[in-house]
Motif scaffolding. Structure first.
Motif, PDB file in Angstrom:
ATOM      1  N   SER A  73       0.848  -1.183   0.000  1.00 47.82           N
ATOM      2  CA  SER A  73       0.000   0.000   0.000  1.00 47.82           C
ATOM      3  C   SER A  73       0.887   1.237   0.000  1.00 47.82           C
ATOM      4  CB  SER A  73      -0.941   0.006   1.205  1.00 47.82           C
ATOM      5  OG  SER A  73      -0.210  -0.017   2.398  1.00 47.82           O
ATOM      6  N   GLN A  74       0.296   2.341  -0.443  1.00 48.06           N
ATOM      7  CA  GLN A  74       1.051   3.589  -0.506  1.00 48.06           C
ATOM      8  C   GLN A  74       1.152   4.185   0.890  1.00 48.06           C
ATOM      9  OE1 GLN A  74      -0.110   6.218  -3.604  1.00 48.06           O
ATOM     10  NE2 GLN A  74       1.007   7.948  -2.786  1.00 48.06           N
ATOM     11  N   GLU A  75       2.354   4.527   1.260  1.00 45.02           N
ATOM     12  CA  GLU A  75       2.615   5.122   2.562  1.00 45.02           C
ATOM     13  C   GLU A  75       2.582   6.635   2.414  1.00 45.02           C
ATOM     14  OE1 GLU A  75       5.736   3.829   5.913  1.00 45.02           O
ATOM     15  OE2 GLU A  75       6.642   4.528   4.061  1.00 45.02           O
ATOM     16  N   GLN A  76       1.949   7.306   3.363  1.00 39.09           N
ATOM     17  CA  GLN A  76       1.947   8.766   3.317  1.00 39.09           C
ATOM     18  C   GLN A  76       3.346   9.259   3.662  1.00 39.09           C
ATOM     19  OE1 GLN A  76      -1.043  10.368   5.878  1.00 39.09           O
ATOM     20  NE2 GLN A  76      -2.668   9.970   4.425  1.00 39.09           N
ATOM     21  N   GLU A  96       2.243  17.191   3.509  1.00 42.86           N
ATOM     22  CA  GLU A  96       2.294  15.964   2.721  1.00 42.86           C
ATOM     23  C   GLU A  96       2.875  16.251   1.339  1.00 42.86           C
ATOM     24  OE1 GLU A  96      -0.740  12.544   1.161  1.00 42.86           O
ATOM     25  OE2 GLU A  96      -1.249  13.657   2.966  1.00 42.86           O
ATOM     26  N   ILE A  97       3.684  15.318   0.847  1.00 44.16           N
ATOM     27  CA  ILE A  97       4.238  15.395  -0.499  1.00 44.16           C
ATOM     28  C   ILE A  97       3.317  14.586  -1.401  1.00 44.16           C
ATOM     29  CG2 ILE A  97       6.200  14.828  -1.975  1.00 44.16           C
ATOM     30  CD1 ILE A  97       7.954  14.945   0.532  1.00 44.16           C
ATOM     31  N   ASP A  98       2.687  15.238  -2.364  1.00 47.04           N
ATOM     32  CA  ASP A  98       1.726  14.554  -3.217  1.00 47.04           C
ATOM     33  C   ASP A  98       2.380  13.699  -4.292  1.00 47.04           C
ATOM     34  OD1 ASP A  98      -0.396  17.477  -3.214  1.00 47.04           O
ATOM     35  OD2 ASP A  98      -0.341  15.783  -1.835  1.00 47.04           O
ATOM     36  N   ASN A  99       3.540  14.064  -4.760  1.00 46.74           N
ATOM     37  CA  ASN A  99       4.143  13.386  -5.901  1.00 46.74           C
ATOM     38  C   ASN A  99       5.169  12.329  -5.519  1.00 46.74           C
ATOM     39  OD1 ASN A  99       6.059  15.093  -4.956  1.00 46.74           O
ATOM     40  ND2 ASN A  99       6.570  16.024  -6.924  1.00 46.74           N
ATOM     41  N   THR A 100       5.292  12.010  -4.256  1.00 53.91           N
ATOM     42  CA  THR A 100       6.234  10.985  -3.834  1.00 53.91           C
ATOM     43  C   THR A 100       5.468   9.711  -3.506  1.00 53.91           C
ATOM     44  OG1 THR A 100       7.746  12.614  -2.932  1.00 53.91           O
ATOM     45  CG2 THR A 100       7.974  10.365  -2.130  1.00 53.91           C
ATOM     46  N   VAL A 101       5.868   8.602  -4.124  1.00 56.05           N
ATOM     47  CA  VAL A 101       5.217   7.324  -3.869  1.00 56.05           C
ATOM     48  C   VAL A 101       6.189   6.445  -3.103  1.00 56.05           C
ATOM     49  CG1 VAL A 101       4.238   5.257  -4.917  1.00 56.05           C
ATOM     50  CG2 VAL A 101       3.826   7.502  -5.942  1.00 56.05           C
ATOM     51  N   ASN A 102       5.762   6.034  -1.930  1.00 54.96           N
ATOM     52  CA  ASN A 102       6.547   5.137  -1.105  1.00 54.96           C
ATOM     53  C   ASN A 102       5.656   3.940  -0.794  1.00 54.96           C
ATOM     54  OD1 ASN A 102       8.611   4.126   0.412  1.00 54.96           O
ATOM     55  ND2 ASN A 102       8.187   5.397   2.190  1.00 54.96           N
ATOM     56  N   CYS A 103       5.999   2.782  -1.328  1.00 58.30           N
ATOM     57  CA  CYS A 103       5.182   1.589  -1.135  1.00 58.30           C
ATOM     58  C   CYS A 103       5.645   0.838   0.104  1.00 58.30           C
ATOM     59  CB  CYS A 103       5.279   0.671  -2.346  1.00 58.30           C
ATOM     60  SG  CYS A 103       4.701   1.454  -3.868  1.00 58.30           S
ATOM     61  N   LYS A 104       4.679   0.434   0.905  1.00 57.91           N
ATOM     62  CA  LYS A 104       4.948  -0.274   2.149  1.00 57.91           C
ATOM     63  C   LYS A 104       4.300  -1.651   2.086  1.00 57.91           C
ATOM     64  CE  LYS A 104       2.791  -0.017   6.278  1.00 57.91           C
ATOM     65  NZ  LYS A 104       1.934   0.592   7.206  1.00 57.91           N
ATOM     66  N   SER A 105       5.038  -2.695   2.445  1.00 55.57           N
ATOM     67  CA  SER A 105       4.486  -4.042   2.457  1.00 55.57           C
ATOM     68  C   SER A 105       3.402  -4.154   3.523  1.00 55.57           C
ATOM     69  CB  SER A 105       5.585  -5.069   2.733  1.00 55.57           C
ATOM     70  OG  SER A 105       5.012  -6.351   2.896  1.00 55.57           O
ATOM     71  N   ASN A 106       2.308  -4.787   3.162  1.00 56.84           N
ATOM     72  CA  ASN A 106       1.240  -5.062   4.121  1.00 56.84           C
ATOM     73  C   ASN A 106       1.498  -6.371   4.857  1.00 56.84           C
ATOM     74  OD1 ASN A 106      -0.188  -2.748   3.339  1.00 56.84           O
ATOM     75  ND2 ASN A 106      -1.127  -3.846   1.644  1.00 56.84           N
ATOM     76  N   GLY A 107       2.605  -7.010   4.549  1.00 52.68           N
ATOM     77  CA  GLY A 107       2.945  -8.295   5.153  1.00 52.68           C
ATOM     78  C   GLY A 107       2.845  -9.412   4.140  1.00 52.68           C
ATOM     79  N   VAL A 108       3.362 -10.558   4.518  1.00 52.87           N
ATOM     80  CA  VAL A 108       3.388 -11.720   3.641  1.00 52.87           C
ATOM     81  C   VAL A 108       2.493 -12.797   4.244  1.00 52.87           C
ATOM     82  CG1 VAL A 108       4.835 -13.489   2.581  1.00 52.87           C
ATOM     83  CG2 VAL A 108       5.749 -11.194   2.926  1.00 52.87           C
ATOM     84  N   SER A 109       1.544 -13.267   3.456  1.00 54.96           N
ATOM     85  CA  SER A 109       0.714 -14.410   3.859  1.00 54.96           C
ATOM     86  C   SER A 109       1.396 -15.663   3.335  1.00 54.96           C
ATOM     87  CB  SER A 109      -0.683 -14.316   3.251  1.00 54.96           C
ATOM     88  OG  SER A 109      -1.329 -13.153   3.674  1.00 54.96           O
ATOM     89  N   ILE A 110       1.521 -16.631   4.182  1.00 59.86           N
ATOM     90  CA  ILE A 110       2.171 -17.888   3.811  1.00 59.86           C
ATOM     91  C   ILE A 110       1.192 -19.013   4.076  1.00 59.86           C
ATOM     92  CG2 ILE A 110       4.089 -19.455   4.316  1.00 59.86           C
ATOM     93  CD1 ILE A 110       5.650 -16.977   5.234  1.00 59.86           C
ATOM     94  N   GLY A 111       1.176 -19.999   3.205  1.00 59.85           N
ATOM     95  CA  GLY A 111       0.280 -21.118   3.417  1.00 59.85           C
ATOM     96  C   GLY A 111       0.539 -22.245   2.448  1.00 59.85           C
ATOM     97  N   THR A 112      -0.426 -23.125   2.368  1.00 57.43           N
ATOM     98  CA  THR A 112      -0.349 -24.258   1.456  1.00 57.43           C
ATOM     99  C   THR A 112      -1.498 -24.159   0.466  1.00 57.43           C
ATOM    100  OG1 THR A 112      -1.653 -25.625   2.962  1.00 57.43           O
ATOM    101  CG2 THR A 112       0.756 -25.766   3.158  1.00 57.43           C
ATOM    102  N   TRP A 113      -1.337 -24.835  -0.650  1.00 61.40           N
ATOM    103  CA  TRP A 113      -2.384 -24.840  -1.657  1.00 61.40           C
ATOM    104  C   TRP A 113      -2.539 -26.237  -2.225  1.00 61.40           C
ATOM    105  CZ3 TRP A 113      -1.615 -26.260  -6.712  1.00 61.40           C
ATOM    106  CH2 TRP A 113      -0.295 -26.317  -7.158  1.00 61.40           C
ATOM    107  N   ILE A 114      -3.745 -26.521  -2.677  1.00 65.36           N
ATOM    108  CA  ILE A 114      -4.000 -27.781  -3.374  1.00 65.36           C
ATOM    109  C   ILE A 114      -4.940 -27.497  -4.536  1.00 65.36           C
ATOM    110  CG2 ILE A 114      -3.645 -29.328  -1.401  1.00 65.36           C
ATOM    111  CD1 ILE A 114      -6.706 -29.486  -1.115  1.00 65.36           C
ATOM    112  N   LYS A 115      -4.813 -28.299  -5.561  1.00 68.86           N
ATOM    113  CA  LYS A 115      -5.737 -28.219  -6.684  1.00 68.86           C
ATOM    114  C   LYS A 115      -6.886 -29.152  -6.361  1.00 68.86           C
ATOM    115  CE  LYS A 115      -6.031 -28.433 -11.661  1.00 68.86           C
ATOM    116  NZ  LYS A 115      -5.261 -28.522 -12.909  1.00 68.86           N
TER     117      LYS A 115
END
Length: 167
Positions: A73-76, A96-115
């Motif tokens: 997500s974009q960080e202010q 606030e700086i309107d033209n500066t984009v700083n992206c911040k990780s919302n975290g990593v979801s980890i898991g398993t998957w199956i078809k």
């Protein structure tokens, strides 16, 4: 902070996609979902949604049975100015700086998957509450997949699709 996020993603990539010397590709068909996939488009209720720079950093990494999913997500961004407000709050010192984009990780979801079968997959998160079935369809060349999500709101069903490209 950017290095820490990149390091986390690289570590997860190496764990999920790492090969060992006992791997044998003849054990069964290779699953098309395995790989690194980045969000490129989003469609909600048949409308193409404009994505921001931070949205385009979203990534799924699928190994043989595990996955990780990271969103941003974009960080202010604020910087200190010389103006002093009348009431002396901390916010009076920042603009606030309107033209500066700083992206911040919302975290990593980890898991398993199956078809489950056909185009149905189950993603079961180990560090989140994610435990859902998704419809995932592939393009003819298997370089793009479409992840369908349904949201129920006010008795109505809203369908959205994430369009992910293989890296």
């Amino acid at each position: 902070m950017k290095r820490a996020g990149s390091l986390a993603v690289m570590t997860i990539l190496s764990v999920l996609l790492g090969c060992n010397k006992h791997d044998d590709s003849s054990n069964g068909p290779k699953e098309d979902l395995v790989g690194v996939w980045r969000l490129r488009e989003k469609i909600e209720n048949d409308r193409l949604i404009t994505l921001g720079i931070c949205d385009l950093k979203e990534v799924y990494v699928f190994g043989q049975t595990q996955y990780s999913h990271e969103t941003y997500s974009q960080e202010q961004v604020k910087y200190k100015t010389t103006s002093i407000g009348i009431f002396g709050s901390d916010d009076d010192y920042y603009t606030e700086i309107d033209n500066t984009v700083n992206c911040k990780s919302n975290g990593v979801s980890i898991g398993t998957w199956i078809k489950i079968g056909g185009d149905k997959y189950q993603l079961k998160g180990t560090n989140t509450t994610e435990n859902r079935e998704y419809s995932i369809s592939f393009s003819a060349d298997k370089r793009t997949f479409y992840l369908e999500k349904e949201t129920y709101l006010g008795g109505k069903v809203y369908t959205s699709y994430g369009v992910y490209k293989k890296q």
